[in-house]
Write an enzyme that holds these catalytic residues in place. Sequence first.
Site, mmCIF file in Angstrom:
data_model
loop_
_atom_site.group_PDB
_atom_site.id
_atom_site.type_symbol
_atom_site.label_atom_id
_atom_site.label_comp_id
_atom_site.label_asym_id
_atom_site.label_seq_id
_atom_site.Cartn_x
_atom_site.Cartn_y
_atom_site.Cartn_z
ATOM 1 C CG ASP A 112 29.892 37.777 45.434
ATOM 2 O OD1 ASP A 112 29.446 36.841 46.123
ATOM 3 O OD2 ASP A 112 30.573 37.599 44.410
ATOM 4 C CG HIS A 134 34.038 37.237 47.952
ATOM 5 N ND1 HIS A 134 34.107 36.307 46.932
ATOM 6 C CD2 HIS A 134 33.862 38.444 47.343
ATOM 7 C CE1 HIS A 134 33.964 36.927 45.769
ATOM 8 N NE2 HIS A 134 33.830 38.211 45.985
ATOM 9 C CG HIS A 159 38.024 40.670 45.836
ATOM 10 N ND1 HIS A 159 38.100 41.055 44.515
ATOM 11 C CD2 HIS A 159 36.809 40.079 45.978
ATOM 12 C CE1 HIS A 159 36.982 40.736 43.884
ATOM 13 N NE2 HIS A 159 36.175 40.135 44.751
ATOM 14 C CG HIS A 194 27.898 42.388 43.167
ATOM 15 N ND1 HIS A 194 27.603 41.685 42.021
ATOM 16 C CD2 HIS A 194 29.193 42.095 43.478
ATOM 17 C CE1 HIS A 194 28.669 41.004 41.644
ATOM 18 N NE2 HIS A 194 29.644 41.236 42.506
#
Length: 278
Positions: A84, A135, A139, A234
Amino acid sequence: MKSNTVTALCLLCLAGLAFGLIMLTVSSSNQAVSVTAVYAHNWYYKPRQDGGQPIVADDAVFLQNYPHLCLGNAQDKTIYLTFDCGYDNGYTAGILDVLKAKNVKAAFFVTGHFLDSSPALIRRMVDEGHLVCNHSNTHKDLSNVTSPQVFLDEIQGLAEKYEQLIGQKMPNYVRPPEGKYSESFLKLCQEYDYIPVFWSFAYKDWLNDAQPSHEEAIQTILSRTHPGEIALLHSTSATNAAILGEVIDRWRADGYTIKTLDDLKNEQLQSQNTSPSA
């Protein structure tokens, strides 16, 4: 005559009352369905350390009704590596260096901020054979979204930015921000041909000021490794950048192969097409 009039008025009042009750019931029912559809679920998995697949999201039985990816074959020692990327913290290039050296392809779920601020990294990901996936643009929590336009602004809006930058369509995988989802979100994904991608492994690696030690991180990752794993890391993590090469080597030494989400999607489609009920 007067008695008949009174009787008629009473019957009329009763009919009106019955109609009102019916409408109230229908309204309440519709409201309940709507509330249920946007009820926010937080994705989770129940870790195991015996090498078996964890239980994932057993609070959301409706998941089985919608296309999504969260686990691969329980008999196949395969890992699907995903990152991510909300923003670049100076470690993404190093992660790409390791992946290139180890000949591993991964999926990077990027936001609009990452795409706008780090176009060179996006181009490098694509050039080196990685999947750059959705993604969301800002966000935003999409679990309570019922409006197609809001969904499209966040998901399709990012896909359009990507296409303008790269000149090709963005893969149709989407990871909901913070792992928050709902049945409404899954319906919108299905309607607009996006595949939600969850995970069966993640750990607390995203706090810049509280990074796990290298030893702790390696132990956590390896002790929870399992067949068909979708691993979420991440790219902002200094620890992940430092240990990634060793983790990949250890996975391979334990007999694991690292494949892509495209491989997983194709395998699951093939499995569905060859199942007895198909």
